[in-house]
Design an enzyme around this catalytic site. Structure first.
Site, PDB file in Angstrom:
ATOM      1  N   LYS A 141       0.817  -1.226   0.000  1.00  0.00           N
ATOM      2  CA  LYS A 141       0.000   0.000   0.000  1.00  0.00           C
ATOM      3  C   LYS A 141       0.848   1.273   0.000  1.00  0.00           C
ATOM      4  O   LYS A 141       0.739   2.120   0.878  1.00  0.00           O
ATOM      5  CB  LYS A 141      -0.945  -0.001   1.209  1.00  0.00           C
ATOM      6  CG  LYS A 141      -1.966  -1.140   1.202  1.00  0.00           C
ATOM      7  CD  LYS A 141      -2.942  -0.993   2.341  1.00  0.00           C
ATOM      8  CE  LYS A 141      -4.018  -2.069   2.342  1.00  0.00           C
ATOM      9  NZ  LYS A 141      -3.508  -3.410   2.656  1.00  0.00           N
ATOM     10  N   ILE A 171       5.008  10.912  -2.439  1.00  0.00           N
ATOM     11  CA  ILE A 171       5.073  11.744  -3.646  1.00  0.00           C
ATOM     12  C   ILE A 171       5.449  10.845  -4.831  1.00  0.00           C
ATOM     13  O   ILE A 171       6.074   9.789  -4.662  1.00  0.00           O
ATOM     14  CB  ILE A 171       6.089  12.910  -3.504  1.00  0.00           C
ATOM     15  CG1 ILE A 171       7.502  12.380  -3.248  1.00  0.00           C
ATOM     16  CG2 ILE A 171       5.653  13.879  -2.414  1.00  0.00           C
ATOM     17  CD1 ILE A 171       8.576  13.460  -3.360  1.00  0.00           C
ATOM     18  N   THR A 178       9.018   9.362  -5.347  1.00  0.00           N
ATOM     19  CA  THR A 178       9.384   8.316  -4.380  1.00  0.00           C
ATOM     20  C   THR A 178       8.661   7.014  -4.696  1.00  0.00           C
ATOM     21  O   THR A 178       9.253   5.928  -4.643  1.00  0.00           O
ATOM     22  CB  THR A 178       9.042   8.794  -2.947  1.00  0.00           C
ATOM     23  OG1 THR A 178       9.749  10.008  -2.702  1.00  0.00           O
ATOM     24  CG2 THR A 178       9.428   7.757  -1.910  1.00  0.00           C
ATOM     25  N   THR A 212     -11.403  -0.293   4.090  1.00  0.00           N
ATOM     26  CA  THR A 212     -12.712  -0.684   4.647  1.00  0.00           C
ATOM     27  C   THR A 212     -12.843  -0.279   6.115  1.00  0.00           C
ATOM     28  O   THR A 212     -13.938  -0.309   6.659  1.00  0.00           O
ATOM     29  CB  THR A 212     -12.942  -2.206   4.505  1.00  0.00           C
ATOM     30  OG1 THR A 212     -11.758  -2.879   4.912  1.00  0.00           O
ATOM     31  CG2 THR A 212     -13.298  -2.580   3.090  1.00  0.00           C
TER      32      THR A 212
HETATM   33  O1  C5P Z   1      -7.539 -13.575   8.035  1.00  0.00           O
HETATM   34  P1  C5P Z   1      -8.359 -12.866   6.980  1.00  0.00           P
HETATM   35  O2  C5P Z   1      -8.968 -13.805   5.964  1.00  0.00           O
HETATM   36  O3  C5P Z   1      -9.375 -11.934   7.590  1.00  0.00           O
HETATM   37  O4  C5P Z   1      -7.269 -11.992   6.211  1.00  0.00           O
HETATM   38  C1  C5P Z   1      -7.608 -11.137   5.176  1.00  0.00           C
HETATM   39  C2  C5P Z   1      -6.411 -10.432   4.632  1.00  0.00           C
HETATM   40  O5  C5P Z   1      -6.873  -9.441   3.741  1.00  0.00           O
HETATM   41  C3  C5P Z   1      -5.565  -9.705   5.671  1.00  0.00           C
HETATM   42  O6  C5P Z   1      -4.213  -9.711   5.219  1.00  0.00           O
HETATM   43  C4  C5P Z   1      -6.124  -8.306   5.663  1.00  0.00           C
HETATM   44  O7  C5P Z   1      -5.192  -7.321   6.018  1.00  0.00           O
HETATM   45  C5  C5P Z   1      -6.522  -8.144   4.196  1.00  0.00           C
HETATM   46  N1  C5P Z   1      -7.590  -7.164   3.985  1.00  0.00           N
HETATM   47  C6  C5P Z   1      -8.850  -7.275   4.541  1.00  0.00           C
HETATM   48  N2  C5P Z   1      -9.809  -6.358   4.278  1.00  0.00           N
HETATM   49  C7  C5P Z   1      -9.535  -5.324   3.525  1.00  0.00           C
HETATM   50  C8  C5P Z   1      -8.281  -5.187   2.944  1.00  0.00           C
HETATM   51  C9  C5P Z   1      -7.313  -6.136   3.201  1.00  0.00           C
HETATM   52  O8  C5P Z   1      -9.125  -8.236   5.237  1.00  0.00           O
HETATM   53  N3  C5P Z   1     -10.485  -4.465   3.272  1.00  0.00           N
END
Ligand code: C5P
Length: 245
Positions: free
Chosen positions: A70, A74, A77, A123
């Site tokens: 993620k 700028i 970079t 989220t």
């Molecule tokens: O263990 P779990 O199935 O909840 O893991 C979901 C993965 O997806 C984690 O690495 C979490 O950081 C990522 N993730 C998420 N929801 C998001 C974005 C990323 O669960 N909205």
């Protein structure tokens, strides 16, 4: 669903999140799942602990890697960071949704095979959080607006919650790949996920790739847990193919 997305085999669509406090644990789980799962996500937790070396190691073993870093900085970079990241040989990388960041990331990956995925709105950010930061519209509108910028800047895909996937698929057709976390097989623990979807439902909503963590990594028999999810995915994809005949 339209034709091209069916060319991805179900086994290639399941991405297991290696969210562990040590590279040793992550490596052990990746090795245990090897042969069943082909795609692993390494994120910020492992990054400072040798996550990059683990990524290189797994790539050398023939696994595919999603680097969930993620990036947000700028343009200059970000571009240099993506040039560096592209040398690792990973498949997917995430960056945040800002026009300069997206443009720089696409420039940085150059002719490498690294695909750039845009995180539109985290989220964890609800309507109140967006309003507080000065965004007047709805979360959905902001997701769509940022997704359009990502498409226009040449991004390969979007990270989308199961709730957003259908709307994004309707808007972008096959222009953008969609990766969806928040997946829970029927009957499994939600953990801290608020809104979850089964693997089949996420694919039917338009997701191309599913990110699954704890339902697999915390299972006693991790390969069996992954196989159950793959079965659900295969059935859903067959069903979708059947509909198109
Ligand atoms: O263990 P779990 O199935 O909840 O893991 C979901 C993965 O997806 C984690 O690495 C979490 O950081 C990522 N993730 C998420 N929801 C998001 C974005 C990323 O669960 N909205």
């Amino acid at each position: 669903m339209s034709e091209p997305r069916h060319h991805i085999a179900p086994e290639e669509r399941l991405i297991v999140a290696l969210d562990f406090a040590s590279v040793g644990e992550a490596r052990a789980v990746a090795h245990e799942l090897s042969g069943t799962v082909r795609f692993f996500k390494i994120g910020l937790q492992l990054f400072p602990l040798g996550g990059i070396d683990l990524a290189r190691e797994l790539i050398a073993r023939g696994e595919r890697i999603f680097l969930d870093f993620k990036f947000y900085d700028i343009g200059n970079t970000v571009q240099n960071a993506v040039v560096s990241t592209a040398t690792i040989g990973a498949d997917f990388l995430t960056v945040h949704a800002d026009r300069d960041v997206l443009r720089a990331a696409v420039a940085g990956r150059g002719t490498s095979d690294l695909k750039i995925f845009c995180v539109t709105v985290l989220t964890s950010q609800d309507q109140a959080a967006l309003n507080e930061m000065g965004y007047p519209g709805s979360v959905e509108d902001l997701v769509l607006k940022r997704a359009r910028i990502a498409r226009d800047e040449g991004c390969d895909g979007l990270i989308a919650s199961p709730a957003e996937a259908a709307r994004l698929r309707a808007e972008f057709g096959d222009d953008m790949l969609i990766v969806t976390p928040g997946i829970r097989p029927a009957g499994s623990a939600q953990n801290d996920q608020k809104r979850v979807t089964t693997p089949a439902a996420a694919l039917q909503a338009g997701a191309d790739y599913l990110v699954v963590g704890r339902p697999i990594t915390q299972a006693r028999d991790k390969c069996a847990a992954a196989e159950m999810i793959l079965d659900d995915m295969r059935a859903a994809l067959e069903g979708v193919k059947g509909l198109r005949k």
